[in-house]
Design a protein around this motif. Sequence first.
Motif, PDB file in Angstrom:
ATOM      1  N   SER A 111      -1.007   7.585  -7.495  1.00 40.44           N
ATOM      2  CA  SER A 111      -1.439   6.405  -7.203  1.00 40.44           C
ATOM      3  C   SER A 111      -2.585   7.859  -6.722  1.00 40.44           C
ATOM      4  O   SER A 111      -3.949   7.129  -6.233  1.00 40.44           O
ATOM      5  CB  SER A 111      -1.054   6.519  -5.160  1.00 40.44           C
ATOM      6  N   ILE A 112      -2.570   9.245  -6.998  1.00 40.39           N
ATOM      7  CA  ILE A 112      -3.768  10.124  -6.506  1.00 40.39           C
ATOM      8  C   ILE A 112      -4.804  10.015  -7.884  1.00 40.39           C
ATOM      9  O   ILE A 112      -5.938  10.761  -7.845  1.00 40.39           O
ATOM     10  CB  ILE A 112      -3.465  11.099  -6.096  1.00 40.39           C
ATOM     11  N   LYS A 113      -4.384   9.602  -8.970  1.00 40.49           N
ATOM     12  CA  LYS A 113      -5.489   9.433  -9.818  1.00 40.49           C
ATOM     13  C   LYS A 113      -5.995   8.223 -10.132  1.00 40.49           C
ATOM     14  O   LYS A 113      -5.891   6.959  -9.486  1.00 40.49           O
ATOM     15  CB  LYS A 113      -4.639  10.109 -11.178  1.00 40.49           C
TER      16      LYS A 113
ATOM     17  N   ALA B 267       5.336  -0.882  -9.421  1.00 41.73           N
ATOM     18  CA  ALA B 267       5.359   0.305  -9.037  1.00 41.73           C
ATOM     19  C   ALA B 267       6.495   0.481  -7.800  1.00 41.73           C
ATOM     20  O   ALA B 267       7.806   0.377  -7.857  1.00 41.73           O
ATOM     21  CB  ALA B 267       4.579  -0.205  -8.106  1.00 41.73           C
ATOM     22  N   SER B 268       6.407   2.196  -8.109  1.00 41.17           N
ATOM     23  CA  SER B 268       7.440   2.739  -7.332  1.00 41.17           C
ATOM     24  C   SER B 268       6.928   3.736  -5.914  1.00 41.17           C
ATOM     25  O   SER B 268       5.766   3.755  -4.929  1.00 41.17           O
ATOM     26  CB  SER B 268       7.209   3.954  -8.081  1.00 41.17           C
TER      27      SER B 268
ATOM     28  N   SER C  75       0.389  -1.316   0.125  1.00 40.10           N
ATOM     29  CA  SER C  75      -0.127   0.214   0.281  1.00 40.10           C
ATOM     30  C   SER C  75       0.860   1.032  -0.244  1.00 40.10           C
ATOM     31  O   SER C  75       0.398   2.311  -0.269  1.00 40.10           O
ATOM     32  CB  SER C  75      -1.572   0.026   0.867  1.00 40.10           C
ATOM     33  N   MET C  76       1.172   0.969   0.064  1.00 44.22           N
ATOM     34  CA  MET C  76       3.273   1.875   0.204  1.00 44.22           C
ATOM     35  C   MET C  76       3.231   2.407  -1.009  1.00 44.22           C
ATOM     36  O   MET C  76       3.922   4.104  -1.497  1.00 44.22           O
ATOM     37  CB  MET C  76       4.318   1.772   0.978  1.00 44.22           C
ATOM     38  N   PHE C  77       3.390   1.674  -2.013  1.00 41.50           N
ATOM     39  CA  PHE C  77       3.324   2.489  -3.918  1.00 41.50           C
ATOM     40  C   PHE C  77       2.406   3.930  -3.861  1.00 41.50           C
ATOM     41  O   PHE C  77       1.539   3.618  -4.113  1.00 41.50           O
ATOM     42  CB  PHE C  77       2.876   1.375  -4.591  1.00 41.50           C
ATOM     43  N   ASP C  78       2.702   4.391  -4.506  1.00 45.53           N
ATOM     44  CA  ASP C  78       2.449   6.035  -4.816  1.00 45.53           C
ATOM     45  C   ASP C  78       2.396   6.280  -6.447  1.00 45.53           C
ATOM     46  O   ASP C  78       2.293   7.331  -6.910  1.00 45.53           O
ATOM     47  CB  ASP C  78       3.018   6.888  -4.246  1.00 45.53           C
TER      48      ASP C  78
ATOM     49  N   TYR D 199      13.078   6.768  -5.145  1.00 44.78           N
ATOM     50  CA  TYR D 199      11.857   5.762  -5.335  1.00 44.78           C
ATOM     51  C   TYR D 199      12.690   4.294  -5.764  1.00 44.78           C
ATOM     52  O   TYR D 199      13.468   4.267  -6.691  1.00 44.78           O
ATOM     53  CB  TYR D 199      11.244   6.691  -6.373  1.00 44.78           C
ATOM     54  N   LYS D 200      11.944   3.569  -4.899  1.00 45.50           N
ATOM     55  CA  LYS D 200      12.460   2.293  -5.602  1.00 45.50           C
ATOM     56  C   LYS D 200      11.121   1.180  -6.173  1.00 45.50           C
ATOM     57  O   LYS D 200      10.033   1.852  -6.537  1.00 45.50           O
ATOM     58  CB  LYS D 200      12.336   1.343  -4.426  1.00 45.50           C
TER      59      LYS D 200
END
Lengths: 118, 115
Positions: free
Chosen positions: A52-54, A92-93, A28-31, A104-105
């Motif tokens: 992740s905000i879209k 996913a980042s 859930s930390m992927f953004d 960013y990983k």
Amino acid sequence: DQQVKQNSPSLSVQEGRISILNCDYTNSMFDYFLWYKKYPAEGPTFLISISSIKDKNEDGRFTVFLNKSAKHLSLHIVPSQPGDSAVYFCAASERRVGAQGSNYKLTFGKGTLLTVNP
Amino acid sequence: EADIYQTPRYLVIGTGKKITLECSQTMGHDKMYWYQQDPGMELHLIHYSYGVNSTEKGDLSSESTVSRIRTEHFPLTLESARPSHTSQYLCASSERGQGLGGELFFGEGSRLTVL
């Protein structure tokens, strides 16, 4: 433990139809989420991304949909063309703070081989 | 179009040999990465660098080593190759760290086969 899963190793569609490639994630930390395309004997190339905000991002024939509650994203290609035949990687980042500051990983899925038949 | 180059594209060598995979980029990117990928599998980060004289190990343990003496150059070395090192090695660079906005630019890869 795979954090980014592409459960379909391959997909075959007819030219002109829609291709839908799916990707599920557990962290859930992927953004930020990205799709890369890879032709044989070449390196991956960036295709499209979504924050992740879209919940949707569109670029020409390519649209990515994000369902955060389901931890699921999909790539739609319409209309599909034979030149779209390639392996598609979902990535996913996750933002990490370290000695070098914020970075960013990127975590990749195993890829889906898309074949578009003429 | 990305300007990142890898040599050799294909390499077949015997066990115990020392090999260096070259990677150069002309985009002036500070950040560079090495990924390892086996067929049908995900890309795994094995090394990364955020600038000259900065190198870090990635998530996948690797016996290879890297150096970053110049911004544009990020070679990977295996001192003694083994069959377990057989894989495709992908070099990449980015402007703003992995994944955020600017994405990664990949080279065409170096496919290594160790007999």
